[in-house]
Design a protein around this motif. Structure first.
Motif, mmCIF file in Angstrom:
data_model
loop_
_atom_site.group_PDB
_atom_site.id
_atom_site.type_symbol
_atom_site.label_atom_id
_atom_site.label_comp_id
_atom_site.label_asym_id
_atom_site.label_seq_id
_atom_site.Cartn_x
_atom_site.Cartn_y
_atom_site.Cartn_z
ATOM 1 N N TYR A 12 35.091 42.324 47.449
ATOM 2 C CA TYR A 12 34.302 41.289 48.116
ATOM 3 C C TYR A 12 33.276 41.964 49.017
ATOM 4 O O TYR A 12 33.635 42.729 49.915
ATOM 5 C CB TYR A 12 35.182 40.348 48.945
ATOM 6 C CG TYR A 12 34.364 39.213 49.522
ATOM 7 C CD1 TYR A 12 34.058 38.097 48.751
ATOM 8 C CD2 TYR A 12 33.853 39.277 50.810
ATOM 9 C CE1 TYR A 12 33.272 37.076 49.244
ATOM 10 C CE2 TYR A 12 33.059 38.264 51.317
ATOM 11 C CZ TYR A 12 32.777 37.163 50.534
ATOM 12 O OH TYR A 12 31.985 36.152 51.023
ATOM 13 N N ASN A 13 32.020 41.684 48.749
ATOM 14 C CA ASN A 13 30.915 42.247 49.542
ATOM 15 C C ASN A 13 31.040 43.771 49.672
ATOM 16 O O ASN A 13 30.812 44.347 50.737
ATOM 17 C CB ASN A 13 30.867 41.588 50.926
ATOM 18 C CG ASN A 13 29.572 41.863 51.655
ATOM 19 O OD1 ASN A 13 28.526 42.099 51.035
ATOM 20 N ND2 ASN A 13 29.618 41.849 52.981
ATOM 21 N N GLU B 141 36.940 46.761 48.719
ATOM 22 C CA GLU B 141 38.062 46.524 47.808
ATOM 23 C C GLU B 141 39.259 45.974 48.574
ATOM 24 O O GLU B 141 39.638 46.490 49.629
ATOM 25 C CB GLU B 141 38.463 47.808 47.093
ATOM 26 C CG GLU B 141 39.557 47.592 46.049
ATOM 27 C CD GLU B 141 39.898 48.839 45.263
ATOM 28 O OE1 GLU B 141 39.197 49.099 44.254
ATOM 29 O OE2 GLU B 141 40.849 49.554 45.652
ATOM 30 N N ASN C 76 40.117 39.533 54.319
ATOM 31 C CA ASN C 76 38.704 39.728 54.644
ATOM 32 C C ASN C 76 38.350 39.198 56.037
ATOM 33 O O ASN C 76 37.220 38.792 56.290
ATOM 34 C CB ASN C 76 37.821 39.058 53.581
ATOM 35 C CG ASN C 76 36.365 39.457 53.681
ATOM 36 O OD1 ASN C 76 36.044 40.644 53.733
ATOM 37 N ND2 ASN C 76 35.477 38.482 53.743
ATOM 38 N N LEU D 157 36.434 34.447 47.659
ATOM 39 C CA LEU D 157 36.895 35.824 47.540
ATOM 40 C C LEU D 157 37.000 36.273 46.086
ATOM 41 O O LEU D 157 36.606 37.383 45.738
ATOM 42 C CB LEU D 157 38.258 35.978 48.225
ATOM 43 C CG LEU D 157 38.207 36.176 49.737
ATOM 44 C CD1 LEU D 157 39.596 36.094 50.325
ATOM 45 C CD2 LEU D 157 37.581 37.527 50.082
ATOM 46 N N ASP E 181 33.434 36.687 44.676
ATOM 47 C CA ASP E 181 32.496 37.482 45.480
ATOM 48 C C ASP E 181 31.284 36.643 45.888
ATOM 49 O O ASP E 181 30.134 37.063 45.742
ATOM 50 C CB ASP E 181 32.053 38.731 44.715
ATOM 51 C CG ASP E 181 31.404 39.782 45.637
ATOM 52 O OD1 ASP E 181 31.513 39.633 46.873
ATOM 53 O OD2 ASP E 181 30.799 40.733 45.119
#
Length: 493
Positions: free
Chosen positions: A303-304, A307, A408, A474, A477
């Motif tokens: 995500y962004n 990992e 996240n 999530l 992405d």
């Protein structure tokens, strides 16, 4: 300004031409809007994936005309359908002279059906050699320019239909969203859970700390609220003997808009009799791993650029220990409200006069801890002040058996060992109403029917609420919640 006016005039002329083409078709008795069906035999991706067995076969594909190259007696076009796009070769000698003349007048954006044989061009591109091209719907608007696409986010959200046409990754996101929800259902069904439906219009909007939307029911001449949670009705079903229940549905909270909040969003709540919040942790780990593996083919997601490993055991930490680790404050040593307020001032944590010691602990957590919880983490044992529906910890006064699940740096789920003591629950509701009177617009109010259900008797129960939209963010992405909502809430034009 003059250039813009010229562009507007050009667009206006192009739109006029499209309507004239439609009028000519209708005059000739070939109104595309009179066509009621077209028998599609396959999709673009299926032709490409199974080319060896489909080569030479006659197929019928349908979709939107996205490109067209007219070259005298033969032309190429690109047709986009649900699964992708396919090149079609249209030759005058194959489709006929008059149909070919009509094809040349088709516009980008028109919806067509193409019947023909599967083949590979000299350049190696898998294509359909058309024998019949049928105009199924006339596009009277102009699609965004191909190479620049649709990039204005406000227009993308307002005109999601255009966004889906022009941006392949957007379509892929929503296909994955559908698969995520299907995978959740399959997992829960396999665990013996029963899917149910509960009211959206309620007299008492409880089960969460949120401000509800209000409406008026004319037939009964009564004010109602849109639900903010699924909790209180689902727990009534546990009382009724339905031992494992879940619901996936919209809830509505009268709050602001940002990258992670939309006033209507999809919530999944489940309740399981004869287990506690530890059981909910185990279920959450297994659910997330199962869904990621099924939809993405891996338990490692990115995500962004970061990992996140769903395959490793999820971390478990108490809220007190988390604040101690990241803020350097040991809340076990805080005995009074005055001490809590002093620590808040010292660490520049803003609080309200109505806040109690547990509220201030939660403010410390939000200020110093949340952003660090990137890998999957269960934050356990919350203060009772912020948990009016949760069972107390027998060995730690002032705390309850509750966890929030973080990924996240975001809260992804909220779970309890559910409070099933009706006397304690009534006292908690009374405290909530006192908070409401002090200005807390998100406080709960007493729900007498729910209390009656608890008095009939609810077994020990574990419950959890998952934010489906954040889960979809999530796993796809996606940068903002609006990117995973087909039709996000927007200000009126």
């Amino acid at each position: 300004m003059a250039e813009k006016n010229v562009q507007q005039q050009d667009v206006g002329q192009l739109l006029k031409v499209r309507r004239e083409k439609l009028a000519a078709l209708q005059e000739a008795g070939k109104d595309p809007f009179q066509i009621t069906k077209y028998d599609v035999t396959t999709h673009s991706a299926d032709i490409k994936e199974k080319f060896e067995e489909m080569e030479g076969q006659t197929v019928r594909v349908a979709g939107r005309l996205m490109q067209k190259r007219v070259m005298g007696k033969a032309s190429f076009c690109n047709v986009q359908d649900l699964k992708g796009n396919i090149q079609c070769y249209v030759a005058r000698d194959c489709v006929g002279e008059d149909p070919y003349k009509e094809f040349k007048k088709y516009d980008i954006g028109d919806i067509v059906g193409v019947e023909g044989e599967v083949f590979r061009t000299q350049k190696g591109e898998i294509s359909v050699h058309a024998s019949v091209v049928t105009l199924l719907s006339k596009s009277l608007q102009i699609l965004p320019e191909k190479y620049h696409g649709l990039t204005n986010t406000d227009v993308r959200y307002r005109q999601r239909y255009t966004d889906l046409i022009m941006n392949e990754e957007v379509k892929d996101t929503f296909i994955k969203r559908s698969k995520i929800i299907s995978a959740i259902r399959r997992y829960l069904d396999s665990q013996g859970f029963m899917e149910v439906e509960t009211p959206m219009l309620v007299a008492n909007a409880g089960g969460a700390a949120a401000r509800p939307f209000e409406t008026h029911f004319n037939a009964l001449d009564e004010d109602f609220k849109l639900r903010i949670s699924l909790e209180l009705y689902l727990k009534r079903l546990i009382v009724g003997g339905l031992e494992r229940v879940y619901e996936i549905g919209r809830v509505f909270r009268n709050e602001g808009l940002d990258t992670r909040h939309n006033p209507e969003f999809t919530l999944m709540e489940l309740y399981q009799a004869y287990t506690d919040y530890h059981g909910m942790m185990d279920l959450t780990e297994n659910l997330y791993r199962t869904v990621a593996q099924e939809v993405l083919g891996t338990t490692k997601i990115v995500y962004n650029g970061t990992e996140i490993d769903l395959g490793q055991p999820f971390a478990r930490i108490t809220m007190v220990d988390a604040v101690k680790q990241y803020a350097g404050v040991d809340w076990d040593e805080v005995e009074t409200l005055e001490q809590a307020r002093a620590l808040a001032k010292e660490h520049h944590v803003e609080y309200e006069e109505r806040h109690k010691k547990g509220d201030i602990l939660n403010l410390f957590f939000e200020e110093f801890v949340e952003e660090h919880l990137i890998q999957p983490t269960f934050v356990m044992d919350h203060p009772i002040e912020i948990s009016p529906l949760t069972k107390k910890k027998p060995d730690k006064p002032g705390y309850v058996e509750r966890f929030e699940f973080y990924l996240n740096g975001w809260e992804m789920a909220n779970a309890y060992s559910e409070l099933n003591d009706p006397i304690d629950q009534r006292a908690r509701f009374k405290d909530q109403e006192a908070q409401l009177a002090q200005g807390n617009e998100e406080a709960n109010t007493t729900d007498e029917d729910f209390l009656n259900a608890l008095e009939i008797g609810m077994p020990p129960t574990g419950g959890i609420g998952f934010g489906i939209d954040r889960m979809c963010m999530l796993l796809t992405d996606s940068a903002a919640i609006r990117d995973v909502l087909l039709f996000p809430t927007m200000r009126s034009m």
